[in-house]
Write an enzyme that holds these catalytic residues in place. Structure first.
Site, PDB file in Angstrom:
ATOM      1  N   GLU A  97       0.776  -1.209   0.198  1.00  0.00           N
ATOM      2  CA  GLU A  97       0.041  -0.204  -0.201  1.00  0.00           C
ATOM      3  C   GLU A  97       0.726   1.228   0.081  1.00  0.00           C
ATOM      4  O   GLU A  97       1.620   1.500   0.774  1.00  0.00           O
ATOM      5  CB  GLU A  97      -0.883   0.058   1.162  1.00  0.00           C
ATOM      6  CG  GLU A  97      -1.692   1.332   1.298  1.00  0.00           C
ATOM      7  CD  GLU A  97      -2.537   1.658   2.774  1.00  0.00           C
ATOM      8  OE1 GLU A  97      -3.376   2.603   2.566  1.00  0.00           O
ATOM      9  OE2 GLU A  97      -2.263   0.783   3.577  1.00  0.00           O
TER      10      GLU A  97
ATOM     11  N   GLU B 266     -12.055   2.610   5.444  1.00  0.00           N
ATOM     12  CA  GLU B 266     -10.794   3.208   6.430  1.00  0.00           C
ATOM     13  C   GLU B 266     -10.958   4.730   6.252  1.00  0.00           C
ATOM     14  O   GLU B 266     -10.353   5.453   5.658  1.00  0.00           O
ATOM     15  CB  GLU B 266      -9.529   2.465   5.600  1.00  0.00           C
ATOM     16  CG  GLU B 266      -8.564   2.977   7.042  1.00  0.00           C
ATOM     17  CD  GLU B 266      -7.117   2.590   6.337  1.00  0.00           C
ATOM     18  OE1 GLU B 266      -6.785   1.316   6.549  1.00  0.00           O
ATOM     19  OE2 GLU B 266      -6.383   3.319   5.733  1.00  0.00           O
TER      20      GLU B 266
END
Length: 277
Positions: free
Chosen positions: A150, A249
């Site tokens: 990520e 998120e």
């Protein structure tokens, strides 16, 4: 096109509740069928697995351990001199993933060492990261698990983070060359670093194994005001055939359940899909 599948990131959502098991139960009551946990290591895997099962949730993503949080570590994958600690953390993450039935692990790259010049250490850090990722890919393959990379933005969230653009992450994945390593696309970070979301989604989506969402710039609910049009972005993901999970998120601006009106509207419009893998 199939509707998108959403997962509740209980490290972010339901901050009004004290612990991960309580947050998992709340996610199930809110209608989620899947959840993700950034760092599950404060709870036993058995307690988390039991809570998820009771809540009717499939756990779909965890992170590798941060390292020494007091020293400011945020992952160890690319940090020179911390290879042994990265491998120990990977073993712990695999144990949790197996116990939780979780198929994906975010392999955190970590930060440029304090006081170091990013440009000066970039080559060494990439070499360390590639070596660690090759090791991780082999370990994960034995357990039928997927590792994710990520990029985290260095403009706002974490100026010292090593991996900060999708192109950098894709280039590293190409060097590693393992099919069970994929991109994790957090649209919040990608927008801040590069913009050009339509082009980047279309270019990189074939190697994306997980998506996360939050509004820019305040990292609130997708339904809150900000730079991003999530009606368009969700439709784009559907049109491009994305079949993975979309992790929520973000930082709720108030009560988490009240703030999920955007997701209830999506479910009303597109249906509530099965979780699958």
């Amino acid at each position: 096109m199939a509707p998108l599948r959403f997962s509740a990131n209980v490290s972010w959502l339901f901050p009004e509740l004290p612990g991960l098991p309580e947050r998992l139960h709340a996610a199930g009551r809110a209608g989620f069928k899947a959840a993700e946990v950034a760092w599950p290591y404060t709870e036993s895997p058995q307690a988390l697995a039991s809570a998820a099962q009771t809540a009717g949730l499939r756990l779909v993503l965890i992170n590798t351990p941060r390292g020494d949080h007091e020293k400011g570590e945020m992952g160890l994958g690319a940090v020179p001199g911390r290879q042994a600690a990265f491998r120990e953390g990977l073993e712990q993450a695999v144990l949790y993933a197996k116990a939780l039935g979780c198929p994906r692990i975010h392999l955190m790259a970590g930060r440029v060492p304090q006081g170091a010049d990013r440009a000066a250490v970039k080559g060494e850090m990439e070499t360390v990261f590639v070596e660690n990722l090759k090791h991780a890919a082999g370990v994960l393959a034995q357990e039928n698990l997927v590792g994710l990379l990520e990029p985290i933005n260095t403009r706002i969230t974490d100026p010292q983070y090593f991996l900060d653009t999708p192109r950098q992450a894709a280039a590293i994945l190409q060097k590693v060359g393992r099919p069970n390593l994929q991109l994790q696309m957090d649209i919040f970070h990608w927008q801040i670093m590069d913009g050009n979301l339509t082009g980047n989604i279309r270019e990189f989506l074939p190697t994306v194994g997980h998506v996360q969402v939050a509004q820019v710039p305040d990292r609130g609910e997708p339904g809150s005001s900000g730079e991003l049009d999530f009606t368009y972005l969700f439709q784009l993901l559907e049109d491009e055939g994305y079949q993975g999970f979309v992790g929520c998120e973000y930082r709720p601006r108030g009560d988490t359940v009240e703030g999920l009106s955007w997701l209830r509207s999506y479910w009303d419009r597109r249906g509530h899909p099965r979780t699958g893998q």
